[in-house]
Design a protein around this motif. Structure first.
Motif, PDB file in Angstrom:
ATOM      1  N   LYS A  15      91.836 -13.230  30.992  1.00  0.00           N
ATOM      2  CA  LYS A  15      91.724 -12.585  32.309  1.00  0.00           C
ATOM      3  C   LYS A  15      93.058 -11.907  32.606  1.00  0.00           C
ATOM      4  O   LYS A  15      94.096 -12.561  32.625  1.00  0.00           O
ATOM      5  N   TYR A  16      92.985 -10.596  32.828  1.00  0.00           N
ATOM      6  CA  TYR A  16      94.195  -9.796  33.019  1.00  0.00           C
ATOM      7  C   TYR A  16      94.281  -9.246  34.429  1.00  0.00           C
ATOM      8  O   TYR A  16      93.267  -8.928  35.059  1.00  0.00           O
ATOM      9  N   ALA A  17      95.505  -9.107  34.914  1.00  0.00           N
ATOM     10  CA  ALA A  17      95.776  -8.474  36.203  1.00  0.00           C
ATOM     11  C   ALA A  17      95.595  -6.957  36.034  1.00  0.00           C
ATOM     12  O   ALA A  17      95.849  -6.419  34.961  1.00  0.00           O
ATOM     13  N   ARG A  19      97.229  -4.376  36.236  1.00  0.00           N
ATOM     14  CA  ARG A  19      98.588  -3.805  36.261  1.00  0.00           C
ATOM     15  C   ARG A  19      98.881  -3.212  34.882  1.00  0.00           C
ATOM     16  O   ARG A  19      98.718  -3.875  33.862  1.00  0.00           O
ATOM     17  N   TYR A 147      99.232  -8.019  31.624  1.00  0.00           N
ATOM     18  CA  TYR A 147      99.772  -9.135  32.389  1.00  0.00           C
ATOM     19  C   TYR A 147      98.630 -10.091  32.703  1.00  0.00           C
ATOM     20  O   TYR A 147      97.548  -9.665  33.130  1.00  0.00           O
ATOM     21  N   ALA A 148      98.869 -11.369  32.485  1.00  0.00           N
ATOM     22  CA  ALA A 148      97.845 -12.368  32.783  1.00  0.00           C
ATOM     23  C   ALA A 148      97.553 -12.373  34.282  1.00  0.00           C
ATOM     24  O   ALA A 148      98.473 -12.242  35.105  1.00  0.00           O
ATOM     25  N   ALA A 149      96.286 -12.515  34.622  1.00  0.00           N
ATOM     26  CA  ALA A 149      95.914 -12.688  36.025  1.00  0.00           C
ATOM     27  C   ALA A 149      96.466 -14.038  36.493  1.00  0.00           C
ATOM     28  O   ALA A 149      96.618 -14.963  35.677  1.00  0.00           O
ATOM     29  N   PRO A 150      96.760 -14.169  37.788  1.00  0.00           N
ATOM     30  CA  PRO A 150      97.334 -15.440  38.274  1.00  0.00           C
ATOM     31  C   PRO A 150      96.479 -16.665  37.927  1.00  0.00           C
ATOM     32  O   PRO A 150      97.014 -17.734  37.659  1.00  0.00           O
ATOM     33  N   GLU A 151      95.171 -16.491  37.884  1.00  0.00           N
ATOM     34  CA  GLU A 151      94.287 -17.627  37.609  1.00  0.00           C
ATOM     35  C   GLU A 151      94.011 -17.842  36.116  1.00  0.00           C
ATOM     36  O   GLU A 151      93.280 -18.762  35.741  1.00  0.00           O
ATOM     37  N   HIS A 153      94.431 -19.102  32.374  1.00  0.00           N
ATOM     38  CA  HIS A 153      94.963 -20.361  31.845  1.00  0.00           C
ATOM     39  C   HIS A 153      94.580 -20.484  30.370  1.00  0.00           C
ATOM     40  O   HIS A 153      93.621 -19.865  29.910  1.00  0.00           O
TER      41      HIS A 153
END
Length: 171
Positions: A15-17, A19, A147-151, A153
């Protein structure tokens, strides 16, 4: 960060942001691939950087493995350029060379705070056709980059590793 810490921290991100990857960071990732070793230094691999919305949309029609990454690096090699083992027919270095380059790109991305996913679950011939590659160029893998999304994992099995005794054989 030391190499072992870098290697332990790196995980596949699904899961990516939304950005974009900065050009300077993208070029650093590509430079890490460029300086990778290859058999007899023939450098038969290529990397195709997918970033435009229309190309990513066509890529998404072929695989579900992008997970919103703003950039995908497709690593290929040219069968006319890779090293051939003179001792055994059919043994050649192209996939290995492309994989070494992709590994160095993946680890540089981690060092720069970017996330990746190594993807083999794709129709290689379909991706080659979409990219208009010559018949001698083979797709090896795709590397999602962003960039990895904040959630995001690591997968639940990420830290599970076999013991060295199960993997190494001393003779």
């Amino acid at each position: 960060m030391g190499f072992m810490d870098l290697a332990r921290e790196r995980c596949s991100v699904r899961k990516y942001a939304p950005r974009a990857v900065e050009r300077q960071k993208l070029e650093a990732v590509l430079e890490a691939a460029r300086i990778a070793p290859s058999a007899c230094n023939l450098q038969p691999w290529r990397v195709h950087v997918l970033q435009s919305a229309d190309v990513l949309e066509r890529y998404d029609e072929l695989t579900t493995m992008r997970y919103g990454a703003p950039t995908v690096l497709v690593f290929t090699y040219d069968v006319a350029e890779d090293w051939k083992n003179p001792l055994e027919e059919g043994v050649h270095s192209g996939e290995q060379d492309a994989s070494i380059a992709a590994t160095q790109a993946m680890l540089e991305a981690q060092d720069l705070g970017l996330a990746t996913l190594w993807c083999n679950y794709l129709p290689n011939a379909g991706v080659a056709e979409m990219l208009g590659l010559p018949a001698s160029e083979r797709v090896v893998l795709a590397l999602d980059l962003g960039y990895a999304a904040p959630e995001a994992h690591p997968a639940h099995l990420h830290a599970k590793r076999k013991s060295l005794g199960e993997l190494a054989d001393f003779r």
